[in-house]
Design a protein around this motif. Structure first.
Motif, PDB file in Angstrom:
ATOM      1  N   VAL A 201       0.962  -1.236  -0.091  1.00 62.12           N
ATOM      2  CA  VAL A 201       0.048  -0.147   0.103  1.00 62.12           C
ATOM      3  C   VAL A 201       0.811   1.359   0.100  1.00 62.12           C
ATOM      4  CG1 VAL A 201      -2.104  -1.076   1.274  1.00 62.12           C
ATOM      5  CG2 VAL A 201      -0.311  -0.074   2.418  1.00 62.12           C
ATOM      6  N   SER A 202       0.465   2.320  -0.637  1.00 62.51           N
ATOM      7  CA  SER A 202       0.983   3.708  -0.606  1.00 62.51           C
ATOM      8  C   SER A 202      -0.373   4.495  -0.364  1.00 62.51           C
ATOM      9  CB  SER A 202       1.376   4.142  -1.818  1.00 62.51           C
ATOM     10  OG  SER A 202       1.755   5.271  -1.868  1.00 62.51           O
ATOM     11  N   GLY A 231      14.181   6.751  -8.118  1.00 66.52           N
ATOM     12  CA  GLY A 231      12.873   7.394  -8.465  1.00 66.52           C
ATOM     13  C   GLY A 231      11.852   6.552  -8.076  1.00 66.52           C
ATOM     14  N   PHE A 232      11.883   5.331  -7.565  1.00 68.51           N
ATOM     15  CA  PHE A 232      10.569   4.500  -7.501  1.00 68.51           C
ATOM     16  C   PHE A 232      10.888   3.959  -5.956  1.00 68.51           C
ATOM     17  CE2 PHE A 232      11.466   4.516 -11.973  1.00 68.51           C
ATOM     18  CZ  PHE A 232      10.282   4.727 -12.587  1.00 68.51           C
ATOM     19  N   VAL A 233       9.672   3.615  -5.432  1.00 66.01           N
ATOM     20  CA  VAL A 233       9.514   2.866  -4.334  1.00 66.01           C
ATOM     21  C   VAL A 233       9.135   1.556  -4.483  1.00 66.01           C
ATOM     22  CG1 VAL A 233       8.251   2.186  -2.119  1.00 66.01           C
ATOM     23  CG2 VAL A 233       8.750   4.852  -2.783  1.00 66.01           C
ATOM     24  N   ILE A 234       9.782   0.481  -4.219  1.00 68.39           N
ATOM     25  CA  ILE A 234       9.700  -1.112  -4.537  1.00 68.39           C
ATOM     26  C   ILE A 234       9.299  -1.925  -3.341  1.00 68.39           C
ATOM     27  CG2 ILE A 234      10.794  -3.037  -5.592  1.00 68.39           C
ATOM     28  CD1 ILE A 234      12.684  -1.067  -6.944  1.00 68.39           C
ATOM     29  N   TRP A 235       8.228  -2.440  -3.658  1.00 71.55           N
ATOM     30  CA  TRP A 235       7.621  -3.677  -2.581  1.00 71.55           C
ATOM     31  C   TRP A 235       8.093  -5.128  -2.873  1.00 71.55           C
ATOM     32  CZ3 TRP A 235       5.261   0.899  -3.816  1.00 71.55           C
ATOM     33  CH2 TRP A 235       4.641   1.445  -2.877  1.00 71.55           C
ATOM     34  N   GLU A 236       8.894  -5.646  -1.927  1.00 66.06           N
ATOM     35  CA  GLU A 236       9.329  -6.905  -2.266  1.00 66.06           C
ATOM     36  C   GLU A 236       8.938  -8.191  -1.439  1.00 66.06           C
ATOM     37  OE1 GLU A 236      13.390  -6.147  -4.919  1.00 66.06           O
ATOM     38  OE2 GLU A 236      13.188  -5.243  -2.847  1.00 66.06           O
ATOM     39  N   THR A 237       8.992  -9.048  -1.939  1.00 66.23           N
ATOM     40  CA  THR A 237       8.766 -10.320  -0.678  1.00 66.23           C
ATOM     41  C   THR A 237       9.825 -11.498  -0.865  1.00 66.23           C
ATOM     42  OG1 THR A 237       7.038 -11.681  -2.181  1.00 66.23           O
ATOM     43  CG2 THR A 237       6.247 -10.014  -0.598  1.00 66.23           C
ATOM     44  N   ALA A 251       6.141   5.360  -8.659  1.00 67.25           N
ATOM     45  CA  ALA A 251       7.026   6.534  -8.712  1.00 67.25           C
ATOM     46  C   ALA A 251       7.128   6.965  -7.155  1.00 67.25           C
ATOM     47  CB  ALA A 251       6.418   7.599  -9.535  1.00 67.25           C
ATOM     48  N   THR A 252       8.313   7.520  -6.588  1.00 71.08           N
ATOM     49  CA  THR A 252       8.282   7.880  -5.258  1.00 71.08           C
ATOM     50  C   THR A 252       7.319   9.092  -4.785  1.00 71.08           C
ATOM     51  OG1 THR A 252      10.636   7.084  -5.284  1.00 71.08           O
ATOM     52  CG2 THR A 252      10.182   8.480  -3.585  1.00 71.08           C
TER      53      THR A 252
END
Length: 818
Positions: A201-202, A231-237, A251-252
């Protein structure tokens, strides 16, 4: 730094991606520690099966095999998967604000760290080495930091180890959040027990209508990470904290660059019954050290105290258990289905390779309880002999059929059983090898009990393949293909892909399309004739039927290349092929130099022996991975020209903190004369005359599965050039790794990594020596990690580079690459 030991209770090593891992680290006796051995003793030796040993507490009896009261029952058994990792917890450097990557806590001291989590609330505690946060109806609770962290160019990592239950609530959340200065504006991961979803979530105003929602997986989503880069937010598992999968990229948001952020490990629920969530290893960087299976669980007692001292072995234990290989043709039939992206499996495989005197042939696919192909007499006279000519180069025999006439002789008939009949609703793919000079005969045929469904592959009067079929009862329709005359006295490979409605002969598609029909309730298989007539005259071998959705024909047609043992394929392809024969779906290939391989001949040897043949032929390295249950193969060029840019680390001699370093200069590796050969090729000798004059003859022999005599000569010259007069070398380098500032780089070092030991004592031949890692033995204890690297001299792998100031010095570094 915490060690992480996990058991895959009930998991199957053949399917490592499906294992649910359970943390058993608290059971490990860290006074004795964990000992792991990996790799080879030197560069001329084969890598050995890696091992891992430790002692585990068994006071509760949970590690006693066969104990029904164990919380792990019934999975405390031989070959239980186990993995070991070193988790490195970051430390804060300098003054606040700190990058989030420096937020590290292993939650092992029994108290909430007042500097890291000063704003924690709602009854959050630290229990059993984990951050425990109550999930109480109508309330919020959290581990919470102060606003003294930044996300730009950084990351937050955490392991979510215990989930709240729904417990009658319409919403039960366990969330890992990074909060901006504006309430409700935040990014993070949120798990809802009521829906079973994990959401990336953002949020603005506590809402994100574009969130990425994933059905939660305890295998794939055990570790959570959020990072900002480029320049990006990345969600990882991740399932192991090492290999990560991107789940969302955005995009951040503007606030990330300006706000001091706050981290919350927060829970809430709307109703129902309360419980809790638990997090662990915040900020940890995970470095896998071992992946294997436990050999046994020996329980011992000292008074009333019980323990289990286990030894686990890596992938090579599994490989060494594999049965002897069939011929490459046979193994291709058995494993081709693994290459198909469709649902396709081997339903029946009759190699027809029984010994002379046999009266029936058996199915080796083993999926159904098929009846044997039994010798059946039609009329009188004729013969059917096992143990005779088979497909050339395979080393496996076939059957020879010599009928008295087309309607008098012997053929083979099998009852396919109810299991095959029920599954034959799929569209089959048929394969058969044959040789004949007699047309108008049947290769194979199938039918159901009522003859409503029939399929027959036969040669017509011109030797052309015809397909006879019906799905509505007799009579059958006949489709004539464009194969040309196949009754020409030569061996032919025939594939009929019913899904694609295509025929393939000797690896090539035959023009034209056939009609499609279903294959319902096939129960009887005929080989070399059909229902009392058209008895085959010649040789037949390797009859198989795949069932599935297909199409499979193009893949199956490629089996034709097995007739020459896939001679000419590059070494990396051969390694991957042999791994597939052992049930491994993939191999990690390192390096780019892969020579053409010759055929490895008939079956009979183990898959490990075949893999070792490729390894020695190519001067490569074969070993088990330490981060998953997989195989790795390195080509020789991976080691060419080691230089400072590619070093794993450097270490000062004084930092080794040991008195056991030794510079070796003996004739253990010396080789100045090599006799080399290949199957069907020349035997050649290469020697280094100056070395022979100085030291005498140090001979060696090489039998390589190369395709040309020139490549054999190159390999022999490579051996002699490297070992005619070996330089002194450090063969073992012990390091107290955890105390070193380059600890993370040391953890990265693996087989074929290299590093430099500098500021050597004045008595050494040089102030620094670069060495290549061949293997190591490590011991992990509480706040201690000792690694004894087994090494070789790196400059031995330097090769000539024209014009290079280091590797182009005439007469000094002019060793030609092989």
């Amino acid at each position: 730094m915490p060690v992480l030991v996990e058991a895959g209770w009930g998991g199957l090593v053949q399917y490592p991606w499906s294992i649910t891992w359970k943390d058993i680290t608290p059971r490990v006796d860290m006074v004795q520690g964990i000992t792991i051995t990996r790799g080879a003793s030197d560069e001329l030796s084969e890598t050995q099966p890696g091992t891992c040993s430790m002692t585990l507490d068994n006071l509760d009896g949970w590690l006693t095999p066969g104990n029904p009261a164990s919380g792990y029952a019934p999975f405390v058994r031989r070959n239980a998967p186990i993995r070991v990792s070193q988790a490195v917890i970051p430390t804060r450097v300098g003054a606040a604000p700190w990058p989030l990557a420096q937020l590290g806590d292993d939650f092992d001291d029994g108290r909430i760290d007042p500097v890291l989590w000063p704003n924690s609330y709602g009854g959050a505690t630290e229990v059993g080495g984990r951050a425990r946060v109550p999930c109480t109806p109508g309330q919020y609770a959290a581990y919470q930091t102060a606003r003294q962290w930044t996300l730009t160019g950084s990351q937050l990592t955490v392991k979510l180890v215990t989930l709240p239950g729904a417990n009658g609530s319409s919403e039960a959340l366990a969330s890992t959040m990074i909060n901006s200065l504006t309430p409700g504006t935040r990014i993070g991961w949120s798990y809802n027990a009521a829906t079973g979803q994990l959401r990336a979530v953002s949020e603005v105003g506590y809402f994100d209508g574009a969130a990425t929602a994933l059905p939660y997986s305890g295998i794939d989503h055990l570790w959570l990470r959020i990072r900002q880069t480029g320049g990006f937010v990345i969600w990882e598992t991740s399932g192991d904290g090492w290999a990560w999968t991107v789940r969302r990229t955005l995009a951040t948001p503007a606030w990330v660059a300006t706000d001091l952020v706050q981290v919350e490990l927060v829970t809430s629920r709307t109703g129902g019954t309360g419980d809790y969530a638990e997090w662990d290893l915040a900020g940890a960087m995970v470095y896998p050290r071992f992946w294997g299976v436990v050999n046994e669980w020996p329980v011992s007692w000292s008074g009333l105290t019980s323990s289990v001292s286990i030894t686990a072995t890596d992938l090579f234990k599994w490989l060494n258990k594999q049965p002897a290989l069939r011929s490459m043709l046979g193994m291709e039939v058995l494993t081709r289905e693994t290459l198909s992206g469709d649902y396709t499996y081997l339903g029946a495989y009759f190699p027809l390779s029984e010994a002379a005197g046999s009266t029936a042939a058996g199915d080796v696919a083993g999926r159904f309880a098929l009846g044997a192909l039994a010798l059946t007499q039609v009329g009188s006279g004729g013969s059917l002999e096992f143990g005779t000519d088979g497909v050339p180069e395979t080393g496996e025999t076939g059957v020879t059929m010599t009928p008295a006439s087309a309607s008098a002789g012997k053929y083979l008939v099998a009852d396919m059983g109810p299991g095959f009949a029920a599954d034959s609703i799929w569209l089959p793919q048929y394969q058969v090898w044959f040789r004949t000079s007699t047309p108008s005969r049947v290769l194979l045929g199938l039918h159901d009990p009522g003859l409503d469904h029939q399929t027959v592959l036969a040669l017509n009067g011109s030797g052309v393949l015809v397909v006879e079929s019906t799905e509505t009862g007799p009579p059958v329709s006949v489709t004539t293909t464009a194969t040309g005359n196949l009754a020409d006295g030569q061996w032919h490979h025939l594939v009929y892909d019913q899904s694609a409605k295509r025929i393939y002969v000797d690896g090539a598609a035959v023009g034209g399309m056939l009609a499609a029909w279903s294959a319902t309730d096939y129960s009887t298989l005929y080989v070399g004739g059909y229902r009392g007539g058209r008895i085959f005259d010649g040789q037949i071998a390797h009859v198989s039927i795949h069932l599935g959705t297909g199409p499979f024909g193009p893949l199956y047609a490629a089996t034709y290349d097995a007739i020459n043992g896939f001679a000419g394929e590059p070494a990396d392809w051969r390694v991957e092929r042999l791994a597939r024969y052992a049930g491994l779906s993939s191999v990690t290939i390192h390096g780019t130099t892969h020579d053409a391989m010759a055929s490895q001949g008939p079956g009979g040897s183990s898959v490990v022996a075949r893999l070792r043949e490729v390894e020695s032929t190519e001067s490569g390295k074969l070993y088990a991975e330490r981060d998953y249950y997989g195989l790795a193969y390195q080509s020789r060029d991976l080691r060419f020209n080691p230089d400072a840019a590619g070093e794993a680390f450097t270490i000062q001699y004084a930092d080794l903190e040991t008195g056991s370093v030794e510079l070796s200069d003996d004739d253990q590796k010396m080789c100045n004369q090599v006799e080399a050969s290949r199957p069907g090729g020349a035997t050649q000798t290469v020697q280094a005359s100056e070395s022979i004059l100085a030291f005498g003859v140090y001979p060696d022999s090489m039998n390589l599965i190369k395709t040309t005599d020139l490549s054999v000569l190159d390999a022999a010259m490579w051996r002699v050039m490297r070992y005619a007069n070996p330089l002194p070398e450090l063969r073992e380098v012990p390091i107290k790794a955890m105390s070193m500032p380059q600890y993370l780089d040391i953890l990265d070092a693996d087989i074929s990594s290299y590093f430099t030991v500098y500021d050597l004592p004045a008595q050494a031949l040089a102030t620094e020596l670069r060495v290549t890692v061949e293997g190591y033995t490590e011991t992990l204890k509480e706040q201690e990690h000792d690694i004894q690297f087994r090494t070789s001299e790196s400059s031995r792998d330097s090769v000539w580079v024209l014009g290079d100031p280091v590797y182009g010095v005439l007469g000094v570094t002019t060793r030609l690459a092989y």
